[in-house]
Scaffold this motif. Structure first.
Motif, PDB file in Angstrom:
ATOM      1  N   ALA A   1     -10.216   6.379  -8.063  1.00 57.10           N
ATOM      2  CA  ALA A   1      -9.042   5.617  -8.598  1.00 57.10           C
ATOM      3  C   ALA A   1      -8.561   4.770  -7.542  1.00 57.10           C
ATOM      4  O   ALA A   1      -7.783   3.818  -7.645  1.00 57.10           O
ATOM      5  N   VAL A   2      -9.365   4.465  -6.315  1.00 56.42           N
ATOM      6  CA  VAL A   2      -8.954   3.494  -5.303  1.00 56.42           C
ATOM      7  C   VAL A   2      -9.951   2.502  -4.901  1.00 56.42           C
ATOM      8  O   VAL A   2     -11.165   2.765  -5.330  1.00 56.42           O
ATOM      9  N   TYR A   3      -9.605   1.604  -4.451  1.00 55.64           N
ATOM     10  CA  TYR A   3     -10.666   0.542  -3.778  1.00 55.64           C
ATOM     11  C   TYR A   3     -10.471   0.367  -2.383  1.00 55.64           C
ATOM     12  O   TYR A   3      -9.554   0.406  -1.711  1.00 55.64           O
TER      13      TYR A   3
ATOM     14  N   LYS B   1     -15.337   0.472  -5.060  1.00 54.68           N
ATOM     15  CA  LYS B   1     -14.668   1.556  -5.929  1.00 54.68           C
ATOM     16  C   LYS B   1     -14.896   2.911  -5.717  1.00 54.68           C
ATOM     17  O   LYS B   1     -15.906   3.417  -5.734  1.00 54.68           O
TER      18      LYS B   1
ATOM     19  N   THR C   1      -7.378   0.781   1.850  1.00 52.57           N
ATOM     20  CA  THR C   1      -7.402   1.542   0.702  1.00 52.57           C
ATOM     21  C   THR C   1      -6.411   1.132  -0.215  1.00 52.57           C
ATOM     22  O   THR C   1      -5.175   1.278  -0.050  1.00 52.57           O
ATOM     23  N   PHE C   2      -6.565   0.701  -1.441  1.00 58.68           N
ATOM     24  CA  PHE C   2      -5.919   0.054  -2.355  1.00 58.68           C
ATOM     25  C   PHE C   2      -5.905   0.532  -3.792  1.00 58.68           C
ATOM     26  O   PHE C   2      -6.994   1.164  -4.335  1.00 58.68           O
ATOM     27  N   THR C   3      -4.922   0.749  -4.632  1.00 54.54           N
ATOM     28  CA  THR C   3      -4.648   1.498  -6.283  1.00 54.54           C
ATOM     29  C   THR C   3      -5.310   0.331  -6.866  1.00 54.54           C
ATOM     30  O   THR C   3      -5.642   0.722  -8.270  1.00 54.54           O
ATOM     31  N   SER C   4      -5.464  -0.886  -6.531  1.00 54.00           N
ATOM     32  CA  SER C   4      -5.947  -1.986  -7.430  1.00 54.00           C
ATOM     33  C   SER C   4      -7.083  -2.828  -6.770  1.00 54.00           C
ATOM     34  O   SER C   4      -6.954  -2.890  -5.420  1.00 54.00           O
TER      35      SER C   4
ATOM     36  N   VAL D   1       0.711  -1.222  -0.054  1.00 59.82           N
ATOM     37  CA  VAL D   1       0.066   0.247  -0.061  1.00 59.82           C
ATOM     38  C   VAL D   1       0.755   1.395   0.025  1.00 59.82           C
ATOM     39  O   VAL D   1       1.850   1.332   0.354  1.00 59.82           O
ATOM     40  N   THR D   2       0.280   2.415  -0.341  1.00 66.13           N
ATOM     41  CA  THR D   2       0.941   3.624  -0.296  1.00 66.13           C
ATOM     42  C   THR D   2       0.385   4.715   0.356  1.00 66.13           C
ATOM     43  O   THR D   2       0.777   5.854   0.430  1.00 66.13           O
ATOM     44  N   LYS D   3      -0.574   4.084   1.044  1.00 67.21           N
ATOM     45  CA  LYS D   3      -1.374   5.183   2.065  1.00 67.21           C
ATOM     46  C   LYS D   3      -2.081   4.563   3.268  1.00 67.21           C
ATOM     47  O   LYS D   3      -2.108   3.163   3.151  1.00 67.21           O
TER      48      LYS D   3
END
Length: 274
Positions: free
Chosen positions: A233-235, A230, A210-213, A139-141
């Protein structure tokens, strides 16, 4: 008798140490070169005066100051430190800092410690080690323990109409002006009916990621009802669906014991609300 007092002091010291806990929102899997907002929830009980929080990170991690709650922040030799001359009065509070992950992938272990002074003696409490894996699919967040900022109230201004002056044509004859006051009665809305409509269809869920894909539901199937929503742009991964906040909080505490530091979100008739 001396042995009795010595044992009593040991029990008292253990009680103070046992009340100190440190919980972070660090995800178990993070992306390389990610800029994360790390929050640490510290429960220090009745401890006051001088205290220090410390996290030791691996080579490649870097950190900068966030919300320190009047503490003094430093980062050097792979150690994040927040020092308080006088620690916040609350038994439990949250601090934060910005953490950048390494460029290289691989596993890491982070260590937490809390120091305080008692009767002139420095005491140390070791927190649970944090296992983190830096990988491309990480993850990035991070999630937040802090509540979402409420929406600003909308103030509606009603234009004021200036009264029209009355001009008397004959100055010698006194004029008696009768002003009729008209009162507009607005029927009150029953409180019971309003509350019922406000809470109808209101449910609480626990958001754990929270994920980007799209992460899919399979790996979360053992946590209960899983919803992948969705949002742009995040899931977002949501667990459960509860009619009361108390039930949702119990589920969140259960998820924390399994390594998921989630937070509550509200839905009104299927739509997310503040």
């Amino acid at each position: 008798m001396k042995n009795f007092y010595f044992a009593l002091l040991l029990v008292m010291g253990f009680g103070i140490n046992a009340q100190v806990t440190m919980v972070t929102n660090m995800p178990p899997s993070v992306a390389p070169n990610a800029n994360l907002n790390i929050e640490v929830k510290i429960n220090k009980g009745t401890i006051g005066n001088f205290s220090k929080y410390e996290m030791e990170v691996s080579e490649g991690f870097t950190a900068t100051e966030g919300e320190t709650r009047t503490g003094y922040f430093t980062f050097e030799k792979n150690r994040i430190k927040i020092v308080w001359v006088t620690i916040p009065a609350e038994a439990e509070f949250i601090v934060s800092f910005k953490l950048k992950t390494p460029a290289a992938t691989g596993p890491h272990i982070l260590y937490q410690k809390f120091f305080y002074i008692e009767n002139g003696i420095k005491k140390e409490v070791a927190g649970k080690q944090i296992d983190v894996k830096v990988e491309d699919k990480g993850v990035t967040k991070t999630l937040s323990y802090l509540p979402e900022k409420p929406e600003e109230p909308v103030v509606v201004s009603t234009p004021t109409v200036a009264p029209t002056p009355v001009v008397s044509a004959v100055a010698a004859i006194p004029i008696t002006t009768t002003v009729a006051v008209v009162t507009n009665t607005v029927p009150a809305t029953p409180v019971t009916s309003s509350n019922t409509s406000a809470t109808a269809g209101l449910t609480y869920l626990v958001q754990i990621g929270t994920f980007t894909s799209d992460p899919g539901k399979a790996k979360y199937s053992d946590l209960g009802k899983v919803t992948v929503e969705k949002d742009g742009a995040v899931y977002k991964v949501l667990i459960g669906e509860y009619p009361s906040k108390e039930d949702a909080l119990k589920k969140r505490e259960e998820l924390v014991t399994k390594g998921y530091n989630g937070f509550l979100v509200k839905y009104q008739n299927g739509q997310r609300v503040k």
